[in-house]
Design a protein around this motif. Structure first.
Motif, PDB file in Angstrom:
ATOM      1  N   THR A   1      -5.708   7.115   0.689  1.00 40.82           N
ATOM      2  CA  THR A   1      -5.191   8.482   0.729  1.00 40.82           C
ATOM      3  C   THR A   1      -6.016   9.359  -0.216  1.00 40.82           C
ATOM      4  OG1 THR A   1      -2.988   7.603   1.166  1.00 40.82           O
ATOM      5  CG2 THR A   1      -3.110   9.886   0.411  1.00 40.82           C
TER       6      THR A   1
ATOM      7  N   LEU B   1       2.566  14.064   3.603  1.00 41.49           N
ATOM      8  CA  LEU B   1       1.131  13.753   3.595  1.00 41.49           C
ATOM      9  C   LEU B   1       0.346  14.870   2.912  1.00 41.49           C
ATOM     10  CD1 LEU B   1       0.653  12.423   7.257  1.00 41.49           C
ATOM     11  CD2 LEU B   1       1.014  11.090   5.176  1.00 41.49           C
TER      12      LEU B   1
ATOM     13  N   PHE C   1      -4.008   9.679   4.672  1.00 43.77           N
ATOM     14  CA  PHE C   1      -3.284   8.424   4.475  1.00 43.77           C
ATOM     15  C   PHE C   1      -4.288   7.288   4.550  1.00 43.77           C
ATOM     16  CE2 PHE C   1       0.010   5.174   5.436  1.00 43.77           C
ATOM     17  CZ  PHE C   1       0.940   5.526   4.462  1.00 43.77           C
TER      18      PHE C   1
END
Length: 197
Positions: free
Chosen positions: A161, A72, A117
């Motif tokens: 994201t 991430l 995200f």
């Protein structure tokens, strides 16, 4: 005199973190309850434990997030972790710790927070001592971005994201900006560090 000031500061910080954690937990419980109701009787609904279930779409989103653990993007473009998840020693107060339910990330002044995200904004609230707070739902996962001076998204907004969520608040005395970031799975907060690239 300095000990008294430090003790007062520690007490205040602990109260702020406890209030923030309690409010986040309540919002998450309500969001999970709504998801359980939305998935009731639907073909393909997925049980995620704790009496919670997800629609097929929410389950797929949660699965995608879990598959990206360790990949991430950071919730700020540039930053350094200034306080880790869990117990942290307080500088200048031997043996005194503060439990952090997330991570604090120091970032340059005028920095913005961004989604780690895709998901949906579940809540935007103001918490005294924690500024404005954005909570994003990713199936049965939730990310929390607090200590924001202003917010650019609203409840119900779909976010991608790295989409900008708001501007990180700066300390009026030092000019330092610090984002508080948390990651939850169901009603359990997780150490966000292993999830970030």
């Amino acid at each position: 005199k300095k000990e008294g000031q430090i003790a007062t500061g520690i007490k205040k910080k602990k109260q702020e973190l406890a209030k923030l954690e309690k409010q986040i937990a309540a919002i998450i419980k309500e969001e999970l309850r709504k998801q359980r109701e939305a998935s009731a009787g639907k073909t393909g609904a997925k049980d995620v434990g704790g009496g919670y279930s997800l629609t097929p779409e929410a389950a797929a989103l949660a699965k995608d997030l879990a598959a990206n653990r360790g990949k991430l993007p950071w919730p700020v473009e540039r930053g350094v972790i200034t306080q880790s998840f869990g117990d942290n020693e307080v500088p200048g107060a031997a043996g005194v710790t503060i439990k952090n339910p997330g991570v604090d990330i120091g970032t340059p002044a005028k920095s913005t927070a961004r989604a780690v995200f895709q998901g949906e904004v579940a809540s935007v609230v103001s918490v005294p001592g924690a500024g404005k707070v954005v909570l994003i739902r990713h199936g049965n996962y939730f990310t929390v971005y607090s200590n924001l001076a202003e917010v650019f998204v609203a409840k119900g907004s779909k976010v991608d994201t790295k989409e900008t969520l708001g501007r990180v608040m700066e300390d009026p005395e030092t000019g330092a900006a610090t984002l508080h970031f948390e990651l939850w799975m169901n009603t359990q907060n997780q150490d966000p560090r292993p999830w970030l690239n």
